[in-house]
Design an enzyme around this catalytic site. Structure first.
Site, short mmCIF file in Angstrom:
data_model
loop_
_atom_site.label_atom_id
_atom_site.label_comp_id
_atom_site.label_asym_id
_atom_site.label_seq_id
_atom_site.Cartn_x
_atom_site.Cartn_y
_atom_site.Cartn_z
N GLY A 277 -33.70 55.66 -34.82
CA GLY A 277 -33.98 56.60 -35.89
C GLY A 277 -33.52 56.22 -37.28
O GLY A 277 -33.67 57.00 -38.22
N ASP A 295 -41.27 57.99 -29.52
CA ASP A 295 -40.64 56.99 -28.66
C ASP A 295 -41.09 57.27 -27.24
O ASP A 295 -41.31 58.44 -26.87
CB ASP A 295 -39.12 57.01 -28.75
CG ASP A 295 -38.51 55.74 -28.16
OD1 ASP A 295 -38.34 54.77 -28.92
OD2 ASP A 295 -38.23 55.71 -26.94
N CYS A 395 -37.94 42.66 -35.52
CA CYS A 395 -36.66 41.97 -35.72
C CYS A 395 -36.74 40.62 -35.01
O CYS A 395 -35.78 40.19 -34.36
CB CYS A 395 -35.49 42.81 -35.23
SG CYS A 395 -35.65 43.40 -33.53
#
Length: 454
Positions: A277, A295, A395
């Site tokens: 979040g 999610d 990422c």
């Protein structure tokens, strides 16, 4: 190689668990049973009475041993004379080698003494494990560190930097030898302690308070509202509890900055892969409107709500348990003015922060993840309003999960185009930006911004 600060004598507990005993328990779970290091270690430390200094020692040993696992295993070459049968022995040897090689302010005799005690404590009845441990460690101290022949570049770098050979080759093939060596060297440096100051708080007042509390903050070179702290523990501070800041890497903070939010219109934003979040909260801080956070796991959405409540934006956040690949079956076409897809990925940009990733991922994983990422983008692209913005991020530094995903998405969805974007301290004229792990010690990250033509 990393050097340790002076370490205190360990405090023995009523449960007879020292910092090194907790380290060994955690490493057995991680190396033998495949548990996540952060979850296992945090659970052990939470239920211990260790001092902060000894908690730091246990953390250092666990993460250091995992980080340098390949290098440490290689040091056992020629020293193991018999097959290891008891599951505690190899983790104990590896963590002892880590201390001998990297924690140079801890005397070797102290490492051997503690290793012998742990071998007797963890070994089976009548086990001779302590003699095995003692003999191997003493033999290593006499021989010293060994590395493969430098002529075998891939194997040499793999062992030296403790990274699988496929990943060494991947880095060299895509970025060349010099850049590959720079990245490999950087991922073994300590991870930064960085925080993002809330857009709803006075950044200068928060920064000054961090100074007063001894965190020695420095402003980020990447993001306007981020600060790098000299040490951890910020989650115990009043600033954290009051929602003045959130723990977030500098590179991760850039993702939301890529949007052009318009305060003069009501924004309806979708965060398609929201947990835990951090980016959901950042969006909510910067819009007039609302954020729908998805999610696949309901329990992870509780953390999104907790973060939103703590950061004072819960009134703007709605959560829904949903697989982002099926979002188009739930929401209306064109329902959202902006969409964020912070996609599930390999995490190859987080090798410094999550060392076990380097041992659990493969080249095939990158290809498999690409299919998932494209399926998510295909689903949510239907939900974007004309002239709306879609930001895709990972990422990871891999080409398969980033540039190739962008290329394939645009080929399948000709109505979209890349859109250049400006951040507080950086810009992308191509609509894509990649932060590499050797760039000022940040996490590796990728951002692409699309616009849906009207």
């Amino acid at each position: 190689m990393v050097k340790a600060a002076s370490l205190p004598q360990e405090k023995k507990l009523s449960t007879n668990k020292s910092a090194r005993a907790i380290s060994l328990e955690t490493l057995i779970k991680v190396l033998q049973n495949g548990s996540y290091s952060n979850i296992s270690l945090n659970n052990s430390l939470k239920h211990s009475d260790l001092s902060i200094a000894d908690q730091n020692l246990a953390t250092r040993i666990v993460y250091g041993t995992i980080q340098y696992r390949l290098f440490l295993e290689y040091q056992l070459t020629g020293l193991l004379k018999t097959k290891i049968t008891e599951k505690y022995l190899k983790p104990l040897l590896l963590m002892s080698l880590y201390q001998i090689i990297f924690l140079d302010k801890v005397p070797n005799r102290a490492v051997l003494d503690e290793a012998n005690k742990l071998a007797k404590q963890f070994g089976k009845h009548h086990s001779s494990g302590y003699r095995v441990v003692n003999g191997i460690l003493r033999a290593f101290i006499r021989r010293g560190v060994i590395l493969p022949d430098e002529k075998d570049t891939i194997k040499y770098l793999s062992i030296k930097e403790s990274v699988p050979e496929w990943l060494v080759k991947y880095l060299i093939d895509n970025w060349g030898m010099q850049k590959a060596q720079s990245v490999l060297s950087s991922i073994n440096d300590p991870a930064k302690n960085s925080v993002r100051i809330s857009s709803l708080a006075d950044r200068n007042k928060v920064f000054d308070q961090l100074k007063k509390e001894g965190y020695q903050p420095e402003w980020s070179n990447l993001s306007l509202n981020d600060a790098v702290l000299s040490h951890g523990g910020i989650s115990e501070s009043d600033l954290f509890e009051q929602g003045k800041l959130i723990i977030q890497d500098e590179a991760a903070s850039l993702v939301v900055e890529a949007f052009d939010f318009d305060q003069n219109q009501t924004e309806h934003v979708l965060d398609a892969c929201s947990a835990p979040g951090g980016k959901t909260v950042q969006i909510a801080e910067n819009i007039h409107g609302d954020v729908t956070a998805l999610d696949i796991h309901e329990k992870k959405l509780r953390l999104v709500k907790e973060n939103a409540r703590r950061m004072h934006v819960l009134d703007k956040v709605t959560t829904k348990a949903c697989d982002a690949r099926k979002a188009h079956e739930i929401f209306k076409a064109g329902e959202f003015t902006k969409i964020l897809v912070d996609a599930p990925c390999s995490g190859l940009g987080l090798l410094r922060r999550k060392p076990e990733i380097r041992y659990t991922k493969s080249l095939q994983d990158l290809r498999n993840l690409q299919k998932i990422q494209l399926t998510i983008l295909d689903s949510i692209s239907k939900l974007l309003k004309a002239e709306g913005e879609l930001v895709y991020s990972t990422c990871s530094i891999s080409m398969e999960e980033n540039e190739e995903v962008v290329k394939r998405f645009l080929r399948i969805h000709p109505g979209f185009e890349l859109k250049p974007f400006s951040l507080s301290k950086l810009e992308s004229k191509t609509g894509m930006l990649k932060i590499m792990p050797d760039q000022d010690g940040n996490d590796g990250f990728f951002i692409a911004k699309f616009r849906l033509r009207g």
